[in-house]
Scaffold this motif. Structure first.
Motif, short mmCIF file in Angstrom:
data_model
loop_
_atom_site.label_atom_id
_atom_site.label_comp_id
_atom_site.label_asym_id
_atom_site.label_seq_id
_atom_site.Cartn_x
_atom_site.Cartn_y
_atom_site.Cartn_z
N LYS A 52 36.64 40.77 36.85
CA LYS A 52 37.64 41.62 37.62
C LYS A 52 38.90 40.95 37.43
N ARG A 53 39.85 41.75 37.58
CA ARG A 53 41.37 41.24 37.69
C ARG A 53 41.58 40.98 39.22
N TRP A 54 42.17 39.74 39.38
CA TRP A 54 42.57 39.39 40.88
C TRP A 54 43.63 38.41 40.89
N ALA A 66 47.63 35.53 38.04
CA ALA A 66 46.65 36.82 37.86
C ALA A 66 45.82 36.13 36.98
N GLU A 68 41.53 37.10 35.28
CA GLU A 68 40.56 38.19 34.78
C GLU A 68 39.29 37.33 34.78
N LYS A 93 43.13 43.10 49.56
CA LYS A 93 43.04 43.96 48.27
C LYS A 93 44.44 44.54 48.23
N TYR A 119 49.38 44.35 50.41
CA TYR A 119 47.92 44.03 50.61
C TYR A 119 47.50 43.55 51.80
N TRP A 156 50.17 45.41 35.89
CA TRP A 156 48.80 44.99 35.81
C TRP A 156 47.86 45.20 36.83
N ALA A 157 48.22 45.12 37.79
CA ALA A 157 47.40 45.39 38.95
C ALA A 157 47.13 46.98 39.29
N SER A 158 46.10 47.16 39.97
CA SER A 158 45.87 48.48 40.53
C SER A 158 45.47 48.47 42.00
N THR A 161 43.10 45.84 43.54
CA THR A 161 42.78 44.72 43.11
C THR A 161 42.64 43.49 44.19
#
Length: 167
Positions: A52-54, A66, A68, A93, A119, A156-158, A161
């Motif tokens: 996951k991206r975080w 950031a 992955e 998130k 977030y 980059w993030a959605s 995330t």
């Protein structure tokens, strides 16, 4: 003489009770803090073991990374909350994203805040065009990033995330 002995006894009992209460609360706070730190560390390990991206926000070092999975893909210096308006520790998130938004609160009203990702309620990662003090806590709890870096993170993030804020 009897009053002096009574006074000394009362003081000893009071000091003993105060030490007991202080020890209890100190233990409770320490235990709670340790459990919270363990929860954050566990979440970070879970994310590192995934693909996951975080996002990791390190308050002690004023750094955002950031990720992955276990691979760091982007790192920047940030400005998080000052002592009077701290950035809250925890696991969150990205809830909403705005290319620009107005941010208001006690003592501030900032229009056109770029690349904002909320977030934690009113807390967000966003671009900051009004200062260049990155590396120093200066915000009202948000994570300030230079605008060019905020743009990269925003793209980059959605929504969804994970964001982990730790010390």
């Amino acid at each position: 003489m009897k009053n002096l002995l009574t006074s000394r006894l009362i003081i000893k009992v009071f000091v003993s009770a105060a030490l007991t209460i202080t020890s209890f609360f100190s233990y409770s706070i320490t235990t709670e803090a340790s459990q919270w730190e363990n929860l954050i560390a566990t979440r970070m390990l879970e994310l590192q073991e995934s693909d996951k991206r975080w996002i990791s926000i390190d308050l002690s070092n004023q750094r955002l990374i950031a990720w992955e999975g276990n691979k760091a893909v982007y790192a920047v210096i940030v400005s998080t909350g000052k002592a009077s308006t701290p950035t809250r520790l925890g696991t969150f998130k990205v809830q909403t994203k705005y290319r620009t938004t107005r941010m208001t609160g006690p003592g501030y009203d900032v229009p056109d805040v770029p690349y904002t990702m909320y977030y934690d309620g009113g807390m967000a990662i966003h671009g900051a065009y009004w200062h260049n003090k990155f590396g120093t806590p200066v915000s009202h709890g948000c994570t300030n990033v230079a605008v060019n870096h905020a743009k990269w993170l925003f793209e980059w993030a959605s929504v969804g995330t994970p964001v982990v804020v730790h010390e």
